[in-house]
Scaffold this active site. Sequence first.
Site, PDB file in Angstrom:
ATOM      1  N   GLU A  39     -33.688 -63.961   2.600  1.00  0.00           N
ATOM      2  CA  GLU A  39     -33.023 -63.897   3.897  1.00  0.00           C
ATOM      3  C   GLU A  39     -33.950 -64.463   4.972  1.00  0.00           C
ATOM      4  OE1 GLU A  39     -30.906 -60.419   6.648  1.00  0.00           O
ATOM      5  OE2 GLU A  39     -32.550 -59.878   5.305  1.00  0.00           O
ATOM      6  N   LYS A 106     -23.544 -62.941   7.512  1.00  0.00           N
ATOM      7  CA  LYS A 106     -23.809 -61.539   7.165  1.00  0.00           C
ATOM      8  C   LYS A 106     -22.835 -60.615   7.887  1.00  0.00           C
ATOM      9  CE  LYS A 106     -27.728 -58.294   7.076  1.00  0.00           C
ATOM     10  NZ  LYS A 106     -29.155 -58.142   7.502  1.00  0.00           N
ATOM     11  N   CYS A 140     -28.813 -58.900   2.202  1.00  0.00           N
ATOM     12  CA  CYS A 140     -29.652 -57.734   2.452  1.00  0.00           C
ATOM     13  C   CYS A 140     -28.859 -56.427   2.635  1.00  0.00           C
ATOM     14  CB  CYS A 140     -30.560 -58.007   3.658  1.00  0.00           C
ATOM     15  SG  CYS A 140     -32.037 -56.953   3.720  1.00  0.00           S
TER      16      CYS A 140
END
Length: 255
Positions: A39, A106, A140
Amino acid sequence: MKITLLQTDIAWAQPAENISRADALLRTHAGSDVYVLPEMWATGFATEPEGIAEAEETCRSLAWMRRTALEHDCAVCGSLAVRCADGTYRNRQYFCTPGDVAFYDKHHLFSYGHEDRFYTAGSCRRVVEWRGCRFLLVTCYDLRFPLWSRYTRESPFDAIVCVANWPQSRQTAWEVLTRARAIENQCYVLAVNRVGDDHYSHYSGQSRVADPRGNILCQCAADAADAVTLDLDLAALQSARDRFRVLDDADPFRL
Protein backbone atom coordinates in the site's frame (compact mmCIF):
# COMPACT_ATOMS: atom_id res chain seq x y z
CA MET A 1 0.18 -18.25 -12.91
CA LYS A 2 3.47 -17.09 -11.40
CA ILE A 3 3.11 -14.46 -8.66
CA THR A 4 5.85 -12.41 -6.99
CA LEU A 5 5.33 -10.47 -3.76
CA LEU A 6 7.60 -7.42 -3.47
CA GLN A 7 8.03 -6.49 0.19
CA THR A 8 9.78 -3.11 0.26
CA ASP A 9 11.13 -0.71 2.86
CA ILE A 10 9.50 2.60 1.91
CA ALA A 11 11.43 5.88 2.07
CA TRP A 12 9.06 8.55 3.36
CA ALA A 13 7.67 10.80 0.61
CA GLN A 14 10.44 9.92 -1.87
CA PRO A 15 8.82 8.40 -4.99
CA ALA A 16 12.06 8.37 -7.01
CA GLU A 17 13.90 6.41 -4.32
CA ASN A 18 11.02 3.99 -3.86
CA ILE A 19 10.73 3.40 -7.59
CA SER A 20 14.43 2.56 -7.63
CA ARG A 21 14.02 0.11 -4.75
CA ALA A 22 10.98 -1.56 -6.28
CA ASP A 23 12.62 -1.83 -9.68
CA ALA A 24 15.79 -3.41 -8.28
CA LEU A 25 13.81 -5.97 -6.26
CA LEU A 26 11.54 -6.83 -9.18
CA ARG A 27 14.50 -7.45 -11.49
CA THR A 28 15.87 -10.09 -9.11
CA HIS A 29 12.67 -12.11 -9.71
CA ALA A 30 12.19 -11.88 -13.46
CA GLY A 31 9.60 -13.87 -15.35
CA SER A 32 6.49 -13.59 -13.20
CA ASP A 33 2.98 -12.94 -14.49
CA VAL A 34 2.06 -10.64 -11.58
CA TYR A 35 4.12 -8.47 -9.22
CA VAL A 36 2.45 -7.04 -6.10
CA LEU A 37 3.76 -4.06 -4.11
CA PRO A 38 2.54 -2.72 -0.73
CA GLU A 39 0.00 0.00 0.00
CA MET A 40 1.21 3.53 -0.86
CA TRP A 41 4.48 1.94 -1.92
CA ALA A 42 5.90 5.15 -3.42
CA THR A 43 5.44 7.47 -0.41
CA GLY A 44 4.57 5.60 2.75
CA PHE A 45 1.17 5.80 4.46
CA ALA A 46 0.60 9.53 4.05
CA THR A 47 -2.60 10.27 5.97
CA GLU A 48 -2.05 13.99 5.30
CA PRO A 49 -1.44 13.86 1.54
CA GLU A 50 -0.99 17.51 0.62
CA GLY A 51 2.49 17.97 -0.80
CA ILE A 52 3.10 14.20 -0.79
CA ALA A 53 0.45 12.61 -3.01
CA GLU A 54 1.28 12.71 -6.72
CA ALA A 55 -1.11 14.20 -9.25
CA GLU A 56 -2.61 11.26 -11.10
CA GLU A 57 -2.15 12.84 -14.53
CA THR A 58 1.62 13.22 -14.06
CA CYS A 59 2.28 10.47 -11.53
CA ARG A 60 5.82 9.12 -12.07
CA SER A 61 5.09 6.09 -9.87
CA LEU A 62 2.12 5.07 -11.98
CA ALA A 63 4.16 5.71 -15.13
CA TRP A 64 6.81 3.29 -13.81
CA MET A 65 4.15 0.65 -13.11
CA ARG A 66 2.78 0.97 -16.65
CA ARG A 67 6.22 0.96 -18.23
CA THR A 68 7.30 -2.07 -16.20
CA ALA A 69 4.18 -4.01 -17.13
CA LEU A 70 4.92 -3.37 -20.79
CA GLU A 71 8.65 -4.11 -20.54
CA HIS A 72 8.22 -7.39 -18.65
CA ASP A 73 4.89 -8.47 -20.19
CA CYS A 74 3.30 -8.77 -16.77
CA ALA A 75 0.85 -7.17 -14.36
CA VAL A 76 2.11 -4.76 -11.67
CA CYS A 77 -0.14 -4.05 -8.71
CA GLY A 78 0.11 -1.72 -5.71
CA SER A 79 -1.57 1.34 -4.24
CA LEU A 80 -0.55 4.99 -4.52
CA ALA A 81 -1.61 8.18 -2.81
CA VAL A 82 -2.89 10.31 -5.70
CA ARG A 83 -4.63 13.62 -6.23
CA CYS A 84 -7.28 13.17 -8.90
CA ALA A 85 -8.38 15.67 -11.52
CA ASP A 86 -11.50 16.48 -9.47
CA GLY A 87 -9.31 17.56 -6.54
CA THR A 88 -10.00 14.55 -4.33
CA TYR A 89 -7.28 12.43 -2.79
CA ARG A 90 -7.54 8.67 -3.26
CA ASN A 91 -5.72 5.67 -1.89
CA ARG A 92 -5.89 4.05 -5.31
CA GLN A 93 -4.73 0.52 -6.00
CA TYR A 94 -3.63 0.12 -9.61
CA PHE A 95 -3.47 -3.12 -11.57
CA CYS A 96 -1.37 -2.35 -14.62
CA THR A 97 -1.03 -4.72 -17.55
CA PRO A 98 0.61 -4.07 -20.94
CA GLY A 99 -1.46 -1.30 -22.47
CA ASP A 100 -4.16 -1.18 -19.77
CA VAL A 101 -4.74 0.14 -16.24
CA ALA A 102 -7.50 -0.90 -13.84
CA PHE A 103 -7.87 0.54 -10.35
CA TYR A 104 -9.68 0.18 -7.04
CA ASP A 105 -10.17 2.99 -4.49
CA LYS A 106 -9.84 1.86 -0.87
CA HIS A 107 -13.33 1.58 0.60
CA HIS A 108 -12.63 1.26 4.33
CA LEU A 109 -10.49 4.28 5.14
CA PHE A 110 -8.49 3.91 8.35
CA SER A 111 -10.35 6.37 10.59
CA TYR A 112 -8.23 5.43 13.63
CA GLY A 113 -5.27 6.96 11.78
CA HIS A 114 -7.39 9.82 10.31
CA GLU A 115 -7.09 8.61 6.72
CA ASP A 116 -10.77 9.55 6.30
CA ARG A 117 -10.10 13.23 6.96
CA PHE A 118 -8.38 13.84 3.64
CA TYR A 119 -9.12 10.88 1.38
CA THR A 120 -12.32 10.00 -0.45
CA ALA A 121 -13.45 6.41 -0.05
CA GLY A 122 -14.25 4.21 -3.00
CA SER A 123 -17.75 2.80 -3.29
CA CYS A 124 -17.28 -0.17 -5.64
CA ARG A 125 -15.51 -3.51 -5.42
CA ARG A 126 -13.14 -4.36 -8.23
CA VAL A 127 -12.34 -7.75 -9.73
CA VAL A 128 -9.78 -7.80 -12.53
CA GLU A 129 -8.91 -10.75 -14.75
CA TRP A 130 -5.43 -11.46 -16.03
CA ARG A 131 -4.29 -14.59 -17.85
CA GLY A 132 -7.23 -16.63 -16.68
CA CYS A 133 -7.08 -15.63 -13.01
CA ARG A 134 -9.66 -13.35 -11.36
CA PHE A 135 -8.29 -11.03 -8.66
CA LEU A 136 -10.35 -9.13 -6.08
CA LEU A 137 -8.46 -5.97 -5.09
CA VAL A 138 -8.56 -4.87 -1.44
CA THR A 139 -6.36 -2.52 0.56
CA CYS A 140 -5.08 -2.96 4.11
CA TYR A 141 -7.94 -2.04 6.53
CA ASP A 142 -10.44 -3.64 4.10
CA LEU A 143 -9.08 -6.97 5.35
CA ARG A 144 -11.00 -6.55 8.62
CA PHE A 145 -14.40 -6.43 6.87
CA PRO A 146 -15.31 -9.89 5.52
CA LEU A 147 -18.49 -8.87 3.69
CA TRP A 148 -16.49 -6.53 1.44
CA SER A 149 -14.29 -9.39 0.29
CA ARG A 150 -16.95 -12.11 0.18
CA TYR A 151 -17.11 -14.41 -2.85
CA THR A 152 -20.48 -14.21 -4.60
CA ARG A 153 -21.92 -15.75 -7.72
CA GLU A 154 -22.36 -12.25 -9.14
CA SER A 155 -18.74 -11.31 -8.42
CA PRO A 156 -16.58 -14.46 -8.42
CA PHE A 157 -12.82 -14.47 -8.01
CA ASP A 158 -9.89 -16.85 -7.57
CA ALA A 159 -7.56 -14.73 -5.45
CA ILE A 160 -7.69 -11.72 -3.15
CA VAL A 161 -4.86 -9.21 -3.52
CA CYS A 162 -4.41 -7.26 -0.29
CA VAL A 163 -1.77 -4.51 -0.31
CA ALA A 164 -0.98 -3.06 3.10
CA ASN A 165 0.97 -0.93 5.54
CA TRP A 166 0.12 -3.20 8.49
CA PRO A 167 2.04 -2.33 11.68
CA GLN A 168 3.90 -4.89 13.73
CA SER A 169 1.80 -3.99 16.80
CA ARG A 170 -1.19 -5.66 15.09
CA GLN A 171 0.74 -8.54 13.53
CA THR A 172 -1.49 -11.23 15.05
CA ALA A 173 -4.51 -9.76 13.25
CA TRP A 174 -2.55 -9.82 9.97
CA GLU A 175 -1.72 -13.48 10.43
CA VAL A 176 -5.26 -14.51 11.36
CA LEU A 177 -7.23 -12.38 8.90
CA THR A 178 -5.20 -13.28 5.83
CA ARG A 179 -5.85 -16.96 6.54
CA ALA A 180 -9.52 -16.37 7.41
CA ARG A 181 -10.27 -14.54 4.15
CA ALA A 182 -8.71 -17.45 2.23
CA ILE A 183 -10.66 -20.12 4.11
CA GLU A 184 -14.10 -18.48 3.98
CA ASN A 185 -13.82 -17.66 0.26
CA GLN A 186 -12.00 -20.84 -0.79
CA CYS A 187 -9.44 -18.73 -2.60
CA TYR A 188 -5.81 -17.71 -2.58
CA VAL A 189 -4.88 -14.59 -0.64
CA LEU A 190 -1.87 -12.59 -1.82
CA ALA A 191 -1.09 -10.24 1.06
CA VAL A 192 1.80 -7.79 0.68
CA ASN A 193 3.00 -5.68 3.60
CA ARG A 194 5.87 -3.22 3.90
CA VAL A 195 8.86 -3.26 6.25
CA GLY A 196 10.67 -0.45 8.03
CA ASP A 197 9.48 2.58 9.98
CA ASP A 198 7.58 5.80 9.47
CA HIS A 199 6.46 8.57 11.86
CA TYR A 200 3.71 6.35 13.25
CA SER A 201 4.68 2.69 13.30
CA HIS A 202 7.15 -0.10 12.78
CA TYR A 203 6.30 -2.61 10.03
CA SER A 204 7.68 -6.15 10.08
CA GLY A 205 6.39 -7.27 6.67
CA GLN A 206 5.74 -11.01 6.60
CA SER A 207 3.98 -10.77 3.25
CA ARG A 208 2.40 -14.10 2.42
CA VAL A 209 0.31 -16.30 0.17
CA ALA A 210 -2.45 -18.34 1.80
CA ASP A 211 -4.25 -21.19 0.06
CA PRO A 212 -7.98 -22.03 0.25
CA ARG A 213 -7.43 -24.09 3.41
CA GLY A 214 -5.59 -21.27 5.13
CA ASN A 215 -2.16 -22.84 4.73
CA ILE A 216 0.69 -20.38 4.23
CA LEU A 217 2.38 -21.42 1.00
CA CYS A 218 5.19 -18.88 1.18
CA GLN A 219 6.13 -15.86 3.26
CA CYS A 220 8.66 -13.05 3.06
CA ALA A 221 11.19 -12.57 5.81
CA ALA A 222 10.38 -10.43 8.84
CA ASP A 223 11.97 -6.98 9.05
CA ALA A 224 13.77 -7.14 5.71
CA ALA A 225 13.10 -6.07 2.15
CA ASP A 226 12.36 -9.35 0.42
CA ALA A 227 10.52 -11.01 -2.44
CA VAL A 228 9.00 -14.45 -2.89
CA THR A 229 7.64 -16.13 -6.02
CA LEU A 230 5.00 -18.82 -6.21
CA ASP A 231 3.03 -20.61 -8.93
CA LEU A 232 -0.70 -20.42 -8.22
CA ASP A 233 -2.37 -23.69 -9.19
CA LEU A 234 -5.75 -22.61 -10.55
CA ALA A 235 -6.71 -26.18 -11.52
CA ALA A 236 -6.13 -27.33 -7.93
CA LEU A 237 -8.21 -24.39 -6.69
CA GLN A 238 -11.15 -25.36 -8.88
CA SER A 239 -10.81 -29.01 -7.91
CA ALA A 240 -10.90 -28.06 -4.20
CA ARG A 241 -14.02 -25.96 -4.75
CA ASP A 242 -15.70 -28.78 -6.68
CA ARG A 243 -14.95 -31.40 -4.01
CA PHE A 244 -15.90 -29.36 -0.94
CA ARG A 245 -18.70 -27.06 -2.08
CA VAL A 246 -18.80 -24.60 0.80
CA LEU A 247 -19.54 -21.63 -1.44
CA ASP A 248 -22.81 -23.24 -2.58
CA ASP A 249 -24.16 -22.84 0.96
CA ALA A 250 -23.13 -19.22 1.46
CA ASP A 251 -25.80 -16.73 2.49
CA PRO A 252 -26.95 -14.54 -0.42
CA PHE A 253 -26.45 -10.81 -0.01
CA ARG A 254 -25.79 -7.65 -1.98
CA LEU A 255 -23.48 -4.83 -0.96
